[in-house]
Motif scaffolding. Structure first.
Motif, PDB file in Angstrom:
ATOM      1  N   TRP A  62      41.819  43.130  35.629  1.00 21.79           N
ATOM      2  CA  TRP A  62      41.893  43.451  37.057  1.00 21.79           C
ATOM      3  C   TRP A  62      43.309  43.890  37.433  1.00 21.79           C
ATOM      4  CZ3 TRP A  62      38.305  43.847  40.866  1.00 21.79           C
ATOM      5  CH2 TRP A  62      38.800  43.998  42.160  1.00 21.79           C
ATOM      6  N   GLU A  63      44.306  43.133  36.974  1.00 24.42           N
ATOM      7  CA  GLU A  63      45.697  43.469  37.282  1.00 24.42           C
ATOM      8  C   GLU A  63      46.077  44.827  36.693  1.00 24.42           C
ATOM      9  OE1 GLU A  63      47.658  40.004  35.784  1.00 24.42           O
ATOM     10  OE2 GLU A  63      47.340  38.880  37.642  1.00 24.42           O
ATOM     11  N   ARG A  64      45.629  45.094  35.469  1.00 25.10           N
ATOM     12  CA  ARG A  64      45.912  46.398  34.855  1.00 25.10           C
ATOM     13  C   ARG A  64      45.221  47.501  35.642  1.00 25.10           C
ATOM     14  NH1 ARG A  64      49.479  49.639  32.748  1.00 25.10           N
ATOM     15  NH2 ARG A  64      48.569  51.133  31.321  1.00 25.10           N
ATOM     16  N   GLY A  65      43.999  47.256  36.068  1.00 23.86           N
ATOM     17  CA  GLY A  65      43.284  48.242  36.876  1.00 23.86           C
ATOM     18  C   GLY A  65      44.005  48.541  38.174  1.00 23.86           C
ATOM     19  N   GLU A  66      44.535  47.508  38.820  1.00 22.65           N
ATOM     20  CA  GLU A  66      45.296  47.703  40.060  1.00 22.65           C
ATOM     21  C   GLU A  66      46.520  48.572  39.801  1.00 22.65           C
ATOM     22  OE1 GLU A  66      44.962  46.659  43.304  1.00 22.65           O
ATOM     23  OE2 GLU A  66      42.947  45.904  42.888  1.00 22.65           O
ATOM     24  N   GLU A  67      47.212  48.302  38.710  1.00 22.73           N
ATOM     25  CA  GLU A  67      48.402  49.085  38.356  1.00 22.73           C
ATOM     26  C   GLU A  67      48.029  50.539  38.070  1.00 22.73           C
ATOM     27  OE1 GLU A  67      52.373  50.011  37.662  1.00 22.73           O
ATOM     28  OE2 GLU A  67      51.479  48.276  38.624  1.00 22.73           O
ATOM     29  N   GLN A  94      47.257  56.997  42.317  1.00 26.93           N
ATOM     30  CA  GLN A  94      47.540  57.317  43.712  1.00 26.93           C
ATOM     31  C   GLN A  94      48.904  57.978  43.863  1.00 26.93           C
ATOM     32  OE1 GLN A  94      45.153  56.900  46.250  1.00 26.93           O
ATOM     33  NE2 GLN A  94      46.578  58.360  47.110  1.00 26.93           N
ATOM     34  N   LEU A 143      41.817  53.629  33.451  1.00 29.71           N
ATOM     35  CA  LEU A 143      41.239  52.928  34.597  1.00 29.71           C
ATOM     36  C   LEU A 143      39.711  52.904  34.489  1.00 29.71           C
ATOM     37  CD1 LEU A 143      41.454  51.509  37.311  1.00 29.71           C
ATOM     38  CD2 LEU A 143      41.637  53.764  38.391  1.00 29.71           C
ATOM     39  N   THR A 176      38.795  50.406  31.895  1.00 29.89           N
ATOM     40  CA  THR A 176      39.049  49.048  32.381  1.00 29.89           C
ATOM     41  C   THR A 176      37.942  48.590  33.323  1.00 29.89           C
ATOM     42  OG1 THR A 176      41.432  49.370  32.153  1.00 29.89           O
ATOM     43  CG2 THR A 176      40.712  47.608  33.618  1.00 29.89           C
ATOM     44  N   ALA A 205      45.434  52.155  39.188  1.00 32.25           N
ATOM     45  CA  ALA A 205      45.036  52.783  40.445  1.00 32.25           C
ATOM     46  C   ALA A 205      46.271  53.206  41.239  1.00 32.25           C
ATOM     47  CB  ALA A 205      44.165  51.826  41.268  1.00 32.25           C
ATOM     48  N   ARG A 206      47.329  52.384  41.224  1.00 32.73           N
ATOM     49  CA  ARG A 206      48.579  52.750  41.907  1.00 32.73           C
ATOM     50  C   ARG A 206      49.210  53.983  41.276  1.00 32.73           C
ATOM     51  NH1 ARG A 206      48.991  47.241  42.666  1.00 32.73           N
ATOM     52  NH2 ARG A 206      50.028  46.843  40.693  1.00 32.73           N
TER      53      ARG A 206
END
Length: 75
Positions: free
Chosen positions: A37-42, A48, A16, A19, A44-45
């Motif tokens: 961006w999409e990979r970063g969102e994944e 979390q 992350l 990225t 981050a999930r």
């Protein structure tokens, strides 16, 4: 995405960071930026999920814990 992350927390966190760094640096096409961006969102999930799981495990060990520091002013 399954409830049990398949990637270790540290690996997800490091990817992350890399990225985000690539996105901040720029120089990528719009398509590549969107994919990052999409990979970063994944990622981050995933991070979390690991953190939420750790909190749940700590709460199971100490149900009085509410993620707040203990108030020691009464001592």
């Amino acid at each position: 995405m399954a409830d049990d992350p398949q990637i270790p927390y540290e690996e997800a966190r490091d990817e992350l960071i890399a990225t985000v760094s690539r996105l901040e640096t720029g120089g990528t096409s719009l398509a590549e930026s969107l994919a990052l961006w999409e990979r970063g969102e994944e990622l981050a999930r995933v991070c979390q999920q690991w953190l939420d799981g750790a909190r749940a495990r700590l709460a199971a060990v100490d149900p009085t814990s509410d993620d707040q520091p203990a108030d020691n002013s009464a001592t």
